[in-house]
Write a protein that holds these residues in place. Structure first.
Motif, PDB file in Angstrom:
ATOM      1  N   ASP A 182       0.798  -1.137  -0.094  1.00  0.00           N
ATOM      2  CA  ASP A 182       0.060   0.113   0.084  1.00  0.00           C
ATOM      3  C   ASP A 182       0.863   1.154  -0.113  1.00  0.00           C
ATOM      4  OD1 ASP A 182      -2.384  -1.236   0.097  1.00  0.00           O
ATOM      5  OD2 ASP A 182      -2.492  -1.612   2.303  1.00  0.00           O
TER       6      ASP A 182
ATOM      7  N   ASN B 163      -6.107  -4.930 -12.956  1.00  0.00           N
ATOM      8  CA  ASN B 163      -7.411  -4.738 -13.086  1.00  0.00           C
ATOM      9  C   ASN B 163      -8.196  -5.466 -13.523  1.00  0.00           C
ATOM     10  OD1 ASN B 163      -7.244  -3.622 -15.409  1.00  0.00           O
ATOM     11  ND2 ASN B 163      -8.481  -1.721 -14.963  1.00  0.00           N
TER      12      ASN B 163
ATOM     13  N   VAL C 227      -5.890  -8.595  -5.584  1.00  0.00           N
ATOM     14  CA  VAL C 227      -5.746  -7.039  -5.370  1.00  0.00           C
ATOM     15  C   VAL C 227      -6.744  -6.914  -4.038  1.00  0.00           C
ATOM     16  CG1 VAL C 227      -6.844  -4.884  -6.156  1.00  0.00           C
ATOM     17  CG2 VAL C 227      -5.850  -6.562  -7.559  1.00  0.00           C
ATOM     18  N   ASN C 228      -5.906  -6.201  -3.080  1.00  0.00           N
ATOM     19  CA  ASN C 228      -6.547  -6.424  -1.712  1.00  0.00           C
ATOM     20  C   ASN C 228      -7.034  -7.525  -1.264  1.00  0.00           C
ATOM     21  OD1 ASN C 228      -5.252  -3.656  -1.349  1.00  0.00           O
ATOM     22  ND2 ASN C 228      -7.176  -2.503  -2.226  1.00  0.00           N
TER      23      ASN C 228
ATOM     24  N   THR D   2      -8.488 -11.878  -8.891  1.00  0.00           N
ATOM     25  CA  THR D   2      -8.977 -11.325 -10.137  1.00  0.00           C
ATOM     26  C   THR D   2      -9.786 -12.317 -10.967  1.00  0.00           C
ATOM     27  OG1 THR D   2      -6.724 -11.405 -11.182  1.00  0.00           O
ATOM     28  CG2 THR D   2      -7.295  -9.381  -9.886  1.00  0.00           C
TER      29      THR D   2
ATOM     30  N   ARG E 294     -15.477  -5.154  -8.078  1.00  0.00           N
ATOM     31  CA  ARG E 294     -14.410  -4.854  -6.790  1.00  0.00           C
ATOM     32  C   ARG E 294     -13.402  -4.806  -7.197  1.00  0.00           C
ATOM     33  NH1 ARG E 294     -15.426  -9.656  -3.389  1.00  0.00           N
ATOM     34  NH2 ARG E 294     -13.960  -8.774  -1.779  1.00  0.00           N
ATOM     35  N   VAL E 295     -12.538  -5.562  -8.025  1.00  0.00           N
ATOM     36  CA  VAL E 295     -11.360  -5.207  -8.536  1.00  0.00           C
ATOM     37  C   VAL E 295     -11.347  -3.900  -9.001  1.00  0.00           C
ATOM     38  CG1 VAL E 295      -9.403  -5.892  -9.918  1.00  0.00           C
ATOM     39  CG2 VAL E 295     -10.886  -7.628  -9.041  1.00  0.00           C
TER      40      VAL E 295
ATOM     41  N   GLU F 208     -13.109  -1.432  -8.665  1.00  0.00           N
ATOM     42  CA  GLU F 208     -13.334  -0.397  -7.756  1.00  0.00           C
ATOM     43  C   GLU F 208     -11.853  -0.050  -6.865  1.00  0.00           C
ATOM     44  OE1 GLU F 208     -17.712  -1.576  -6.735  1.00  0.00           O
ATOM     45  OE2 GLU F 208     -16.450  -1.091  -5.088  1.00  0.00           O
ATOM     46  N   ASN F 209     -11.174  -1.231  -6.725  1.00  0.00           N
ATOM     47  CA  ASN F 209      -9.640  -0.990  -6.154  1.00  0.00           C
ATOM     48  C   ASN F 209      -8.684  -0.453  -7.079  1.00  0.00           C
ATOM     49  OD1 ASN F 209      -9.712  -2.068  -3.280  1.00  0.00           O
ATOM     50  ND2 ASN F 209     -11.207  -3.115  -4.679  1.00  0.00           N
ATOM     51  N   VAL F 210      -8.872  -0.666  -8.627  1.00  0.00           N
ATOM     52  CA  VAL F 210      -7.660  -0.467  -9.129  1.00  0.00           C
ATOM     53  C   VAL F 210      -8.120   0.390 -10.491  1.00  0.00           C
ATOM     54  CG1 VAL F 210      -5.528  -1.227 -10.535  1.00  0.00           C
ATOM     55  CG2 VAL F 210      -6.507  -2.437  -8.753  1.00  0.00           C
TER      56      VAL F 210
ATOM     57  N   THR G 191     -10.165   5.112  -6.455  1.00  0.00           N
ATOM     58  CA  THR G 191      -9.454   3.923  -6.186  1.00  0.00           C
ATOM     59  C   THR G 191      -8.168   4.394  -5.520  1.00  0.00           C
ATOM     60  OG1 THR G 191      -8.378   4.514  -8.238  1.00  0.00           O
ATOM     61  CG2 THR G 191     -10.342   2.827  -8.418  1.00  0.00           C
ATOM     62  N   LYS G 192      -7.708   3.120  -4.707  1.00  0.00           N
ATOM     63  CA  LYS G 192      -6.569   3.433  -3.885  1.00  0.00           C
ATOM     64  C   LYS G 192      -5.215   3.000  -4.779  1.00  0.00           C
ATOM     65  CE  LYS G 192      -8.159   4.252   0.350  1.00  0.00           C
ATOM     66  NZ  LYS G 192      -9.476   4.836  -0.192  1.00  0.00           N
TER      67      LYS G 192
END
Lengths: 264, 273
Positions: A27, A49, A61-62, A66, A74-75, A77-79, A155-156
């Motif tokens: 992170d 992603n 991913v988190n 994937t 959900r993937v 939303e993160n990437v 996204t983080k």
């Protein structure tokens, strides 16, 4: 956090694009990926992603797998992803509509969308252009709008696949400083690039060749072996190359470090 | 000789979207020149090269190729233009067919076409055994060479290249630049659009800088890089090695900043010791 475990990717034509890739990205890390055309960089990036799925091995991913179709949104939303050509990414006729496009598709309420669009515009320093038509913007500005689109999704992790390849020097500077700003704000950054000066800004550099990871290290470690980098068809920052030619100690990356070493 | 005489050009003239792209441009390109055109996105470079190649009709000014107006067929056939990312224009089943497409349209004989394909492939350093491959199976650098070979097969006397190395990795870039250098040595006059100052420094004998549709500078690359004010106004940067020397000087080292190559930089710094 991204975990890549024994990842293999074979294209439909039988070409092995990625072979036994293992990588962990923490992170808030800023990781650059370099390698010649065809080394597998972009194929790897597309796994982060779920644009591509592993032929074998896993990408998490988190903690989200994937490969599972149900996890797709959900993937993503993160990437977030930013590509080479901003013209292929911009969909709307007005800058702020373009940035709102992603959040709108998530069904977020209008007030929240407004808040996110304004935040994203501020982040990429384009608030003055929110009512503009993207076609009136320079390459660097368009690319910053594309980045704002990813920022508005909150996204983080953002993956940049050669985001500066088509830009002029001014545009390149704008985009790189935006990337550094996002990193400073705590986002995880993965930057695929052919420009070694850009890779030198990262926390870690991943060197790829023939679908494999050849080396991972700090920019200082990676660029101190000038001969090896040239053998791979890559380059090193000019300060590193000059330092090597002048037989100065290895590990010099910047002009300031070079100046110090010369004075000594 | 290419003469660019007093060209001005406005897009969408007479509409609310009117945009002046070029204003009163005058210069000439001599046979054997390697001329670079630099400027940031929107400076007018692309409009200018399309006008030189006869792809945009002019209302004001004229382009003459060896004394003949560009609107004539003979003049136009002397000019080859390779656009940015030319590999997107590849479409044939094989490399050979793709390169042969232009010469075929010129109505040349089969034997002549085949000879030109071979020669063009050799000029850009492509191996003859990929002739029957699909262009889409090739690497990025190879695809681009196929696209350039397609233009060379037309045997242009003047070749315009619009950012030919954009998006290539460092090795492919270096190789392509050295092929371009060879083409120039073989007698092709080159007009090279780029914002990579290190490439301009290494190749061009003359550079024109465009900003807001006007010529801001015309002269030797070496002269340009010491003029930081012009570079700033044009949104350009000196080559990385020149920038490095400027920073070393700022850090208190007594080095010259009129340095264009690593070799020169190495010599200059060694002088200090």
């Amino acid at each position: 956090m991204i975990n890549v475990e024994n990842l293999r990717h074979i294209y439909a034509n039988g070409k092995v694009a990625l072979d036994d890739i293992n990588l962990e990205i923490g992170d808030g890390e800023f990781v650059a990926v370099i390698g010649t055309n065809g080394s597998g960089k972009s194929t790897l990036a597309k796994h982060f992603n779920a644009l591509l799925k592993p032929t074998a091995g896993k990408v998490f991913v988190n903690g989200i797998d994937t490969a599972d179709e149900e996890n797709l949104w959900r993937v993503r939303e993160n990437v977030g992803m930013v590509f080479q050509n901003p013209d292929n990414e911009i969909v709307a006729a007005i800058v702020e509509d373009d940035i709102a496009f992603g959040p709108e598709n998530l069904g977020i309420e209008p007030a929240e969308i407004r808040r996110r669009v304004d935040l994203a515009l501020d982040t990429v320093n384009m608030a003055d252009y929110k009512k503009f038509s993207p076609s009136k913007l320079s390459g660097g500005q368009k690319q910053r709008i594309a980045i704002a689109g990813a920022v508005a999704m909150l996204t983080k992790i953002i993956v940049f696949d050669e985001p500066t390849a088509m830009l002029d020097p001014q545009g390149r500077r704008e985009v790189l400083s935006t990337i550094k700003k996002l990193h400073a704000q705590g986002l995880t950054i993965i930057l695929i690039t052919h420009f070694m000066e850009e890779a030198a800004q990262a926390d870690r550099v991943v060197v790829m060749e023939g679908g494999k990871i050849l080396k991972i290290g700090t920019p200082r470690e990676i660029f101190s072996d000038v001969r090896e980098m040239k053998r791979l068809g890559l380059d090193v920052p000019v300060a590193s190359e000059l330092a090597a030619r002048l037989k100065l100690p290895a590990g010099i990356l910047t002009a300031a470090e070079l100046a110090e070493a010369i004075k000594r | 000789m290419i003469d660019i005489k007093n060209i001005s050009y406005t897009y969408m003239e007479g509409t609310p979207f009117e945009k002046i792209a070029l204003r009163e441009i005058n210069f000439s390109v001599k046979e054997g020149d390697f001329l670079a055109i630099a400027g940031h996105t929107g400076s007018g470079k692309s409009t200018l090269i399309q006008i030189i190649a006869g792809l945009i009709d002019l209302k004001i000014g004229a382009v003459e190729i060896d004394g003949e107006n560009i609107s004539t067929k003979t003049a136009r056939r002397k000019i080859g233009i390779v656009f940015q990312y030319p590999e997107y224009q590849l479409f044939e089943e094989t490399v050979e067919k793709d390169i042969a497409f232009g010469p075929k349209n010129f109505g040349l004989s089969e034997a002549e076409i085949s000879a030109r394909v071979d020669e063009a492939m050799k000029l850009v350093g492509l191996d003859a055994d990929i002739k029957n491959s699909s262009p889409f199976e090739l690497s990025g650098g190879q695809k681009r060479r196929v696209a350039i070979a397609g233009i060379l097969a037309l045997k242009p006397k003047y070749l315009i290249l619009d950012e030919p190395t954009a998006g290539l990795d460092p090795r492919a870039k270096k190789n392509l630049l050295s092929e371009i250098k060879k083409l120039h040595r073989a007698g092709v006059t080159i007009i090279f659009v780029s914002h990579a100052m290190e490439d301009i420094a290494a190749l061009a004998n003359r550079v024109i800088v465009l900003a807001q549709g006007k010529i801001l500078f015309e002269g030797a690359p070496r002269k340009l890089f010491s003029q930081t004010e012009i570079l700033n106004r044009a949104g350009l940067m000196p080559p990385p090695v020149t920038q490095l020397m400027l920073e070393l000087r700022r850090a208190g080292l007594n080095v010259s900043t009129e340095i264009l190559t690593l070799d020169e930089a190495e010599r200059e710094i060694s002088r200090l010791k």
